[in-house]
Each structure stands twice: as C-alpha cells, then as structure tokens.
Design an enzyme around this catalytic site. Structure first.
Site, short mmCIF file in Angstrom:
data_model
loop_
_atom_site.label_atom_id
_atom_site.label_comp_id
_atom_site.label_asym_id
_atom_site.label_seq_id
_atom_site.Cartn_x
_atom_site.Cartn_y
_atom_site.Cartn_z
N GLY A 26 0.77 -1.24 0.00
CA GLY A 26 0.00 0.00 0.00
C GLY A 26 0.79 1.29 0.00
O GLY A 26 0.32 2.31 -0.51
N ASP A 61 0.44 3.22 4.30
CA ASP A 61 -0.55 4.00 3.56
C ASP A 61 -1.62 4.57 4.48
O ASP A 61 -1.96 5.73 4.42
CB ASP A 61 -1.18 3.16 2.43
CG ASP A 61 -1.73 1.81 2.91
OD1 ASP A 61 -1.60 1.46 4.10
OD2 ASP A 61 -2.30 1.08 2.07
N ASP A 111 -5.67 2.31 10.35
CA ASP A 111 -7.10 2.02 10.48
C ASP A 111 -7.35 1.52 11.91
O ASP A 111 -7.41 2.32 12.82
CB ASP A 111 -7.44 0.98 9.40
CG ASP A 111 -8.92 0.70 9.26
OD1 ASP A 111 -9.72 1.57 9.60
OD2 ASP A 111 -9.29 -0.40 8.81
N LYS A 132 -7.55 6.97 9.94
CA LYS A 132 -8.99 6.85 10.22
C LYS A 132 -9.15 6.65 11.73
O LYS A 132 -9.34 5.51 12.18
CB LYS A 132 -9.58 5.63 9.50
CG LYS A 132 -9.84 5.82 8.03
CD LYS A 132 -10.80 4.76 7.48
CE LYS A 132 -10.09 3.59 6.90
NZ LYS A 132 -10.95 2.68 6.11
N PHE A 151 -14.12 3.57 3.12
CA PHE A 151 -13.13 2.72 2.48
C PHE A 151 -12.61 3.46 1.25
O PHE A 151 -13.37 3.78 0.35
CB PHE A 151 -13.70 1.35 2.09
CG PHE A 151 -12.61 0.39 1.74
CD1 PHE A 151 -11.92 -0.29 2.75
CD2 PHE A 151 -12.23 0.19 0.42
CE1 PHE A 151 -10.88 -1.15 2.43
CE2 PHE A 151 -11.18 -0.67 0.11
CZ PHE A 151 -10.51 -1.35 1.11
N ASP A 187 -5.63 -0.21 -2.09
CA ASP A 187 -6.32 -1.14 -2.98
C ASP A 187 -7.70 -1.53 -2.49
O ASP A 187 -8.02 -1.47 -1.30
CB ASP A 187 -5.50 -2.42 -3.12
CG ASP A 187 -5.52 -3.25 -1.83
OD1 ASP A 187 -5.07 -2.74 -0.79
OD2 ASP A 187 -6.02 -4.40 -1.86
N ARG A 196 -4.97 0.46 -7.18
CA ARG A 196 -3.82 1.12 -6.56
C ARG A 196 -3.27 2.21 -7.47
O ARG A 196 -2.59 3.14 -7.02
CB ARG A 196 -2.68 0.12 -6.33
CG ARG A 196 -2.99 -0.95 -5.30
CD ARG A 196 -1.71 -1.72 -5.00
NE ARG A 196 -1.97 -2.99 -4.34
CZ ARG A 196 -2.11 -3.13 -3.02
NH1 ARG A 196 -2.03 -2.09 -2.24
NH2 ARG A 196 -2.33 -4.31 -2.49
P1 IMP Z 1 -5.13 -1.79 10.33
O1 IMP Z 1 -4.29 -2.92 10.77
O2 IMP Z 1 -6.60 -2.04 10.59
O3 IMP Z 1 -4.70 -0.44 10.84
O4 IMP Z 1 -5.10 -1.78 8.77
C1 IMP Z 1 -4.12 -1.18 8.07
C2 IMP Z 1 -4.08 -1.74 6.66
O5 IMP Z 1 -5.38 -2.03 6.17
C3 IMP Z 1 -3.51 -0.70 5.74
O6 IMP Z 1 -2.12 -0.83 5.62
C4 IMP Z 1 -4.25 -0.97 4.46
O7 IMP Z 1 -3.52 -1.90 3.70
C5 IMP Z 1 -5.57 -1.57 4.85
N1 IMP Z 1 -6.66 -0.58 4.84
C6 IMP Z 1 -7.30 -0.04 5.90
N2 IMP Z 1 -8.24 0.84 5.53
C7 IMP Z 1 -8.22 0.84 4.16
C8 IMP Z 1 -8.97 1.56 3.17
O8 IMP Z 1 -9.85 2.40 3.44
N3 IMP Z 1 -8.63 1.29 1.89
C9 IMP Z 1 -7.67 0.40 1.53
N4 IMP Z 1 -6.95 -0.28 2.42
C10 IMP Z 1 -7.23 -0.07 3.74
MG MG Z 2 -3.50 -3.05 1.97
#
Ligand code: IMP
Ligand code: MG
Length: 183
Positions: free
Chosen positions: A43, A99, A102, A130, A151, A158, A164
């Site tokens: 990402g 990237d 979340d 986020k 999202f 992606d 991407r």
């Molecule tokens: P986390 O572990 O929940 O913080 O997720 C982080 C990863 O989830 C990021 O590195 C992204 O690859 C993916 N991700 C989270 N939100 C989005 C989104 O809105 N669009 C695309 N990928 C996302």
């Molecule tokens: Mg990803």
C-alpha cells in the site's frame, strides 16, 4: 465486477502538496540522522516513491510486507509479517511508512517487530489516518490526512488488490464496500 468511485477525496494536486509538507517536516526533524525508511508493502509504494523525492537528505529505504485483510474490506485482525529485510536497523533512525492507519493492528505489530532490532529511534508516518476505527491505541508521528470512516482507494491503496494505480484518493461506492467477500 465493475467498481466505481463515489467521490474523489483528495486530488493529485492536494496529495502532492501534502506529501511535500510532510517531507519538509521529516527533513526538519531527521536532518543529519542516519535515516532508514521502512515502507510497508504494498500500500505505501506510491507514497514512498513521492515522499523520498521531496527529501534531499541522505537516506536508505527498505520494505516489509504485512497483510491482514485477505480478500475482504474488513480486517481479519490477524497480521502476517513477511520480513526479508537485509539492512542494519540497530542504531539507525527508522521511519516506518504505511498508507493508512485504520484499526492500528498492522502498524502496532510491525512497530513492535522493528523495535526488537534495536533502532536508535523509531517514528511512524502514514498518509491517511482513520481515527474512528482505532482498536489499538497508536498515534502516528506524521500524518498526511485524517479522514472519516470510508473505504478509500487509489494512490497505492487497494480494493481486492486493484485500483492502486489511481492517481487520486477516492471513496469506493457503498455497494461494493460492505463486509467480507463470499467464498
Ligand atoms: P489496520 O491494521 O486495521 O490499521 O489496517 C491497516 C491496513 O489495512 C492498511 O495498511 C491498508 O492496507 C488496509 N486498509 C485499511 N483501511 C483501508 C482503506 O480504506 N482502503 C484500503 N486499504 C485499507
Ligand atoms: Mg493493503
């Protein structure tokens, strides 16, 4: 399976300007340090490529892989790290690049993993944040944009490994975002 962009969230020009500002901030903080940028694949590839061209200081780059989503837009909660890194991390000033932040699970896991190598300092930089979705308490040291719970795709991000290559960041249509993908 056509996918659509409901709305453009950040244009190419807006992203470029913000990445330039982030680079200036990083430059101020890390100038003269032994900077190693570790980018989380896949990402953050586009972000990495743009960011480093705004950084005139000497630096090294390395990549690490993490996946938590599988084929879904909802995180599985399990973070798999694939580490083929062959740089020295000990006593380096590391900037971990992703990237989007979340739930925070991915970055927290990778942060912990890199910390175990004994860097001199370890900072985190994400293009998007986020905060509403956070499960693991984690604040990035550098953040491009804070966004609401949408999202988003493009500029490296992606949807099922596609989109991407969009030069802007867009919100995906509601009808393609819900829930895990059916087998
Ligand atoms: P986390 O572990 O929940 O913080 O997720 C982080 C990863 O989830 C990021 O590195 C992204 O690859 C993916 N991700 C989270 N939100 C989005 C989104 O809105 N669009 C695309 N990928 C996302
Ligand atoms: Mg990803």
């Amino acid at each position: 399976m056509p996918t659509r962009i409901a709305r453009v969230l950040f244009t190419e020009a807006q992203i470029r300007e913000r990445v330039r500002e982030l680079a200036a901030q990083i430059q101020r903080d890390l100038e003269g340090k032994d900077l190693l940028i570790i980018a989380v694949l896949r990402g953050s590839m586009v972000f990495l490529a743009d960011l480093i061209r705004f950084l005139p200081m000497p630096l090294r780059i390395e990549v690490i892989r993490a996946a938590s989503y599988g084929q879904s837009t909802v995180s599985s909660g399990v973070v798999n790290i694939r580490d083929d890194m062959d740089v020295t991390i000990q006593n380096r000033d590391v900037l971990l690049l992703d990237d989007i932040l979340d739930t925070g699970r991915t970055l927290a896991r990778i942060r912990e993993h890199i910390q175990s190598y004994g860097p001199r300092t370890l900072r985190t930089c994400v293009l998007l944040d986020k905060p509403a979705r956070r499960v693991v308490p984690l604040e990035p040291d550098y953040c491009g944009f804070r966004i609401d719970d949408h999202f988003v795709v493009g500029y490296g991000l992606d949807y099922r490994d596609t989109m991407r290559n969009l030069p802007y960041i867009g919100i995906l249509d509601d009808d393609v975002t819900p829930g895990p993908v059916k087998p």
